[in-house]
Design a protein around this motif. Structure first.
Motif, PDB file in Angstrom:
ATOM      1  N   ARG A  49       0.859  -1.187   0.000  1.00  0.00           N
ATOM      2  CA  ARG A  49       0.000   0.000   0.000  1.00  0.00           C
ATOM      3  C   ARG A  49       0.894   1.234   0.000  1.00  0.00           C
ATOM      4  O   ARG A  49       1.848   1.329   0.776  1.00  0.00           O
ATOM      5  N   PHE A  50       0.614   2.174  -0.907  1.00  0.00           N
ATOM      6  CA  PHE A  50       1.362   3.424  -0.918  1.00  0.00           C
ATOM      7  C   PHE A  50       0.402   4.586  -1.140  1.00  0.00           C
ATOM      8  O   PHE A  50      -0.723   4.403  -1.624  1.00  0.00           O
ATOM      9  N   TYR A  51       0.878   5.779  -0.771  1.00  0.00           N
ATOM     10  CA  TYR A  51       0.000   6.940  -0.684  1.00  0.00           C
ATOM     11  C   TYR A  51       0.589   8.109  -1.473  1.00  0.00           C
ATOM     12  O   TYR A  51       1.797   8.218  -1.679  1.00  0.00           O
ATOM     13  N   GLY A  52      -0.322   8.985  -1.864  1.00  0.00           N
ATOM     14  CA  GLY A  52       0.041  10.282  -2.419  1.00  0.00           C
ATOM     15  C   GLY A  52      -0.821  11.341  -1.776  1.00  0.00           C
ATOM     16  O   GLY A  52      -2.040  11.183  -1.677  1.00  0.00           O
ATOM     17  N   ILE A  53      -0.218  12.423  -1.300  1.00  0.00           N
ATOM     18  CA  ILE A  53      -0.942  13.450  -0.547  1.00  0.00           C
ATOM     19  C   ILE A  53      -0.727  14.802  -1.209  1.00  0.00           C
ATOM     20  O   ILE A  53       0.405  15.166  -1.565  1.00  0.00           O
ATOM     21  N   ALA A  54      -1.821  15.547  -1.379  1.00  0.00           N
ATOM     22  CA  ALA A  54      -1.788  16.918  -1.883  1.00  0.00           C
ATOM     23  C   ALA A  54      -2.503  17.812  -0.880  1.00  0.00           C
ATOM     24  O   ALA A  54      -3.494  17.405  -0.270  1.00  0.00           O
ATOM     25  N   GLN A  55      -1.994  19.037  -0.732  1.00  0.00           N
ATOM     26  CA  GLN A  55      -2.570  19.999   0.211  1.00  0.00           C
ATOM     27  C   GLN A  55      -2.942  21.269  -0.535  1.00  0.00           C
ATOM     28  O   GLN A  55      -2.154  22.223  -0.601  1.00  0.00           O
ATOM     29  N   PRO A  56      -4.135  21.301  -1.131  1.00  0.00           N
ATOM     30  CA  PRO A  56      -4.500  22.477  -1.929  1.00  0.00           C
ATOM     31  C   PRO A  56      -4.762  23.724  -1.097  1.00  0.00           C
ATOM     32  O   PRO A  56      -4.617  24.832  -1.597  1.00  0.00           O
ATOM     33  N   ARG A  57      -5.216  23.576   0.140  1.00  0.00           N
ATOM     34  CA  ARG A  57      -5.497  24.713   1.005  1.00  0.00           C
ATOM     35  C   ARG A  57      -6.468  25.698   0.337  1.00  0.00           C
ATOM     36  O   ARG A  57      -6.265  26.907   0.345  1.00  0.00           O
ATOM     37  N   MET A  58      -7.539  25.162  -0.210  1.00  0.00           N
ATOM     38  CA  MET A  58      -8.543  25.998  -0.850  1.00  0.00           C
ATOM     39  C   MET A  58      -9.912  25.344  -0.662  1.00  0.00           C
ATOM     40  O   MET A  58     -10.027  24.129  -0.517  1.00  0.00           O
ATOM     41  N   LEU A  59     -10.939  26.208  -0.628  1.00  0.00           N
ATOM     42  CA  LEU A  59     -12.325  25.767  -0.447  1.00  0.00           C
ATOM     43  C   LEU A  59     -12.501  24.951   0.830  1.00  0.00           C
ATOM     44  O   LEU A  59     -13.352  24.068   0.906  1.00  0.00           O
ATOM     45  N   GLY A  60     -11.674  25.249   1.823  1.00  0.00           N
ATOM     46  CA  GLY A  60     -11.769  24.551   3.089  1.00  0.00           C
ATOM     47  C   GLY A  60     -11.158  23.174   3.095  1.00  0.00           C
ATOM     48  O   GLY A  60     -11.245  22.467   4.101  1.00  0.00           O
ATOM     49  N   ILE A  61     -10.534  22.743   1.975  1.00  0.00           N
ATOM     50  CA  ILE A  61      -9.927  21.409   1.894  1.00  0.00           C
ATOM     51  C   ILE A  61      -8.501  21.486   2.419  1.00  0.00           C
ATOM     52  O   ILE A  61      -7.653  22.201   1.869  1.00  0.00           O
ATOM     53  N   ALA A  62      -8.235  20.733   3.474  1.00  0.00           N
ATOM     54  CA  ALA A  62      -6.904  20.744   4.067  1.00  0.00           C
ATOM     55  C   ALA A  62      -5.959  19.816   3.334  1.00  0.00           C
ATOM     56  O   ALA A  62      -4.776  20.143   3.164  1.00  0.00           O
ATOM     57  N   ALA A  63      -6.453  18.656   2.894  1.00  0.00           N
ATOM     58  CA  ALA A  63      -5.576  17.700   2.218  1.00  0.00           C
ATOM     59  C   ALA A  63      -6.409  16.711   1.428  1.00  0.00           C
ATOM     60  O   ALA A  63      -7.580  16.448   1.748  1.00  0.00           O
ATOM     61  N   ILE A  64      -5.787  16.165   0.378  1.00  0.00           N
ATOM     62  CA  ILE A  64      -6.384  15.100  -0.433  1.00  0.00           C
ATOM     63  C   ILE A  64      -5.392  13.945  -0.454  1.00  0.00           C
ATOM     64  O   ILE A  64      -4.210  14.142  -0.764  1.00  0.00           O
ATOM     65  N   ARG A  65      -5.856  12.747  -0.114  1.00  0.00           N
ATOM     66  CA  ARG A  65      -4.981  11.587  -0.069  1.00  0.00           C
ATOM     67  C   ARG A  65      -5.457  10.525  -1.050  1.00  0.00           C
ATOM     68  O   ARG A  65      -6.645  10.188  -1.089  1.00  0.00           O
ATOM     69  N   HIS A  66      -4.517   9.990  -1.825  1.00  0.00           N
ATOM     70  CA  HIS A  66      -4.790   8.921  -2.780  1.00  0.00           C
ATOM     71  C   HIS A  66      -4.057   7.670  -2.302  1.00  0.00           C
ATOM     72  O   HIS A  66      -2.827   7.666  -2.189  1.00  0.00           O
TER      73      HIS A  66
END
Length: 850
Positions: free
Chosen positions: A545-562
């Motif tokens: 299992r591996f992950y990818g994380i993005a932190q757009p810091r917009m529209l109240g979204i702190a992070a997106i994890r795949h």
């Protein structure tokens, strides 16, 4: 001698009265052994002089006047008298200690016309009695209420006079019984004489039923329940009409509440064309131990099909047995068996029975051992086809399972939450073993009809004689298997090898009928076969299992994890038959799962929440043993909830091989190399759904109080009140009562599927569904549903339902524009569960369904 006392403190006033009563007893020449005893003792002495056998506690806010000479006492302003389980509150109370009687009244309100202040309310044994004048005798515990009203088990009793002669018996003159809580009830039962046995029943003669003060019908006598829960009584019948059986009187019967653990209900359907149908239901239960029921239906009726001139006789039965028992914390037994004649759907009025194709019965005993991680299951099954009359039985099926155990792992005792992790185990510590054994004895019986021998019939000639043969077959099998597994970790990869060995032996017996040329049965011939099989299965899989994380810091979204979870596995299977025939198979499987989620922060709080954005994945397998086309179809799937408002899911499969039109099959040629196309879409499914609802409206009494808290408060105030009794007989027309607290509710869905087994051959289905309910006003609700088939261009509306809240009544109208229930149904019924059979129904339909 009279004493008048004016006081502001109720308790002080009560103590002064007790002291005066004690002084009066000394003046009259009575003696007592201890003049310095407690207040309770002085109460007992004072009560003893009046002939009352225990303490009477009384108080008043304004004043209390006591006459030593006449032994009369008068209480003014918010008077309160407590005697044993009886409590009385009124504006004015007069007590005659010589006769041990009291009289309580209210006083006219000088501000509000036709209003009374402090009308007497007597509480006795948990029941409240309201009246204009209340008389009560402390010695006999008898009372009389003029123009009284009392509430018992959500039922209201009103009468010109209510007399209480025994602790649990009331006599009511010109009595009215209703479950309507309006000041002037919308409906009621009136009787000049009523006898109320508290928490049991009400007997009245004669009885007149009024709706809006208009008499509807009269009965020579009536019996009504006055307690919650179950009570013996008549099952109210219903009138119906059926094209086959004529005019009918449905479920006329009686319900017997035999004990707290057992009851019985039996009812009959009677037809004007002759015949009857009986329903009998026996239920038993003991909490936490067992419960069950025995249901039977027997029919003997005459039917005439629409357009037919002759009548036919229908005879049949349908019996079911249900039993559920917790024998111990680690064992239980469950039985659900049903036996029926094959033609019972011909006389059934229940839609589910009419559409039923099979009757499946099962009985299961289950036992587990917690310390050894073992379980045993013993079951008996029976499957009866109502269309072919074929029967398959399992007598019995026995299964034993030993789940994975780790015999080489050391058992260490630790305190707290600390302990060994999987990384601390050695190779042998992670080696697990499992075992299973199964025995199956299966019996089957099939019926075949043959038109074989010609028989001469006078006035008709030669006709084919129809004969039936029964073919019996039995199969017994014994199999057992041993499995090995281990799951070591190699860095970020988890390796899971497995090995299992199993053995299976099957014996088959077949009995076939033998007939002579004249078609007479000679007997049965039997054959027996034995099959011995061995199985070996080995496999190994690895996953990570591996992950990818993005932190757009917009529209109240702190992070997106795949998150990506790939799994690769290999399996090898070998099957050996008794005559040394061997079959092999070896597969490789690749699956990749993906999960995309977001973490966002609400605007009004600092708390972060997770939101699932998308789940998608795919899988394919490769067959090493196949001579051609070793790749399976590639399957993909996805699912998402957009903002938790829209649910979208779908799946698709692709074939990688070329389709040859001349051979009408696929050949061992990849589409990618032949045409440059990755694959042919063979299956596709898509569904979209959403639902919306308005906020639930709260009643003024519960506004601001959460519903679970309100329910708990109600239970605490009312005690362990029994739940309303459930209906013994339910019909397909019985819907849940309309919830007027939800202003509106809408659900929408659309489904599409396509199958393409070959290029140019397409099978499609597409339909949309909607369910809608909304309140026109606080009292009117409309609900309906509809579906549309886009392929066949057909629509279907199951029903349109209109409900009206009439305070203590409910009106419902259902229109069935098409289908099996086509027609309408109008019903007006009382809300109260104890009067659930008081209803007026008007309906039309082609078949007598209820």
């Amino acid at each position: 001698m009279s004493v008048a006392i004016y006081c502001n403190a109720v308790n002080r006033c009560t103590l002064i009265i007790l002291a005066i009563a004690l002084t009066a007893s000394i003046v009259n020449g009575q003696t007592k052994s201890d003049t310095s005893s407690s207040a309770a003792a002085r109460d007992t002495i004072a009560a003893g002089n009046s002939g009352v056998d225990t303490v009477v506690v009384y108080s008043a806010k304004d004043s209390i006047v006591y006459s030593m000479k006449t032994k009369f006492m008068h209480l003014y302003n918010s008077s309160d008298v407590q005697y044993q389980s009886m409590g009385l509150k009124a504006e004015r109370v007069s007590v005659n200690w010589s006769t041990s009687t009291l009289t309580a009244v209210g006083v006219p309100d000088t501000v509000k016309k036709d209003s009374t202040i402090g009308r007497p309310v007597m509480k006795d044994g948990g029941d409240d009695y309201h009246g204009d004048v209340v008389n009560y005798n402390f010695k006999s515990k008898k009372g009389k209420i003029n123009i009284g009203k009392t509430e018992i088990e959500n039922g209201f009793y009103t009468g010109e006079q209510i007399k209480k002669f025994e602790s649990n018996v009331l006599y009511v003159q010109d009595g009215i019984y209703t479950t309507c809580d309006a000041s002037h009830p919308h409906f009621y039962f009136y009787s000049p004489k009523m006898k109320v046995m508290v928490r049991d029943k009400v007997v009245a003669e004669p009885v007149y039923f009024f709706v809006a003060d208009v008499p509807i019908f009269a009965l020579p006598f009536g019996v009504f329940p006055s307690r919650g829960g179950r009570a013996s009584g008549l099952i109210a019948p219903a009138y119906s009409e059926d094209n086959r059986f004529g005019k009918m009187l449905n479920h006329l019967g009686y319900y017997f509440a035999i004990s707290d653990y057992l009851d019985l209900a039996t009812a009959f359907d009677l037809s004007t064309r002759g015949g009857w149908q009986n329903f009998t239901n026996i239920r038993y239960a003991q909490r936490y131990d067992f419960s069950g029921s025995l249901n039977g239906r027997w029919v003997n009726m005459t039917a005439r099909e629409q357009g037919a001139a002759n009548e036919r006789r229908i005879n049949g039965y349908d019996v079911s047995v249900i039993h559920n028992q917790s024998i111990s914390p680690t064992s239980r037994a469950d039985v659900n068996f049903r036996f029926s004649s094959g033609n019972f759907s011909d006389y059934s009025f229940n839609l589910n029975d009419i559409l039923m194709q099979n009757i499946y019965s099962t009985a299961t005993y289950w036992k587990s051992w917690d310390n050894g991680n073992r379980s045993l299951t013993l079951s008996v099954t029976r499957d009866q086809s109502l269309t072919t009359n074929e029967t398959n039985e399992t007598l019995p099926s026995l299964s034993f399972t030993q789940s994975t155990v780790f015999p080489f792992r050391k058992r260490t005792k630790t305190r707290g939450l600390s302990g060994s992790s999987e990384t601390d185990y050695g190779f042998l510590d992670m080696l697990g073993f499992s075992y299973n054994a199964n025995f199956l004895n299966r019996q089957s019986k099939t019926t075949s009809y043959v038109d074989s021998v010609k028989t001469f019939v006078p006035d008709t000639g030669f006709v084919l004689k129809r004969t039936s043969d029964f073919k019996r077959a039995g199969t017994r099998s014994l199999s057992q298997g041993l499995g090995f597994s281990i799951a070591p970790k190699l860095g970020v990869f988890t390796i899971a090898p497995s090995l299992s060995l199993s053995d299976s032996r099957t014996w088959t017996d077949v009995e076939t009928p033998y007939r002579q040329p004249s078609d007479s049965l000679i007997g049965y011939g039997s054959t027996r076969d034995k099959i011995v099989q061995g199985f070996l299965s080995a496999g190994i899989s690895t996953s990570t299992r591996f992950y990818g994380i993005a932190q757009p810091r917009m529209l109240g979204i702190a992070a997106i994890r795949h998150t990506v979870n790939p799994t690769l596995g290999f399996t090898y299977n070998k099957q050996i038959y008794g005559d040394n025939i061997q079959k092999y198979s070896m597969f490789a499987n690749l699956n990749v799962g993906n999960n995309v989620e977001a973490k966002y922060q609400k605007a009004d709080t600092l708390k972060e929440e997770k939101l699932q954005l998308l789940n998608f994945g795919g899988g394919i397998s490769y067959n090493f043993v196949a001579d051609s086309m070793r790749f399976s179809e590639l399957g993909v799937n996805f699912r998402t909830d957009i903002g938790r408002l829209l649910n979208i899911s779908g799946s698709a499969s692709y074939n990688l091989y070329k389709y040859e039109p001349t051979a009408r099959t696929r050949v061992n040629k990849f589409l990618l190399t032949e045409t440059g196309k990755f694959g042919d879409l063979t299956n596709f499914n898509l569904s979209v759904g959403t639902s919306f609802r308005g906020e639930k409206k709260q009643t003024p009494s519960t506004t601001g109080v959460p519903e679970p808290v309100a329910q708990e408060q109600a239970r605490a105030s009312n005690g362990a009140a029994p739940a309303p009794p459930k209906k013994t007989f339910r019909t397909i027309y019985d819907h849940e009562d309309a919830d007027f607290s939800i202003l509106w509710n809408v659900s929408l869905s659309w489904m599409f599927s396509q199958s393409t087994p070959a290029p140019g051959v397409i099978y499609r289905s597409s339909s949309a569904n909607i369910n809608l309910s909304f309140n026109l006003t606080d009292k009117w609700q409309i609900s309906t549903g509809a579906s549309y088939d886009f392929v066949n261009k057909k629509h279907f509306i199951p029903s349109v339902d209109v409900s009206r809240d009439l305070h203590c009544w409910t009106m419902s109208f259902s229109w069935y524009p098409m289908g099996y229930l086509e027609g309408y149904r109008l019903e007006l019924k009382v809300k109260a569960p104890q009067l659930q059979d008081i209803k007026v129904t008007k309906q039309n339909r082609q078949r007598g369904l209820y």
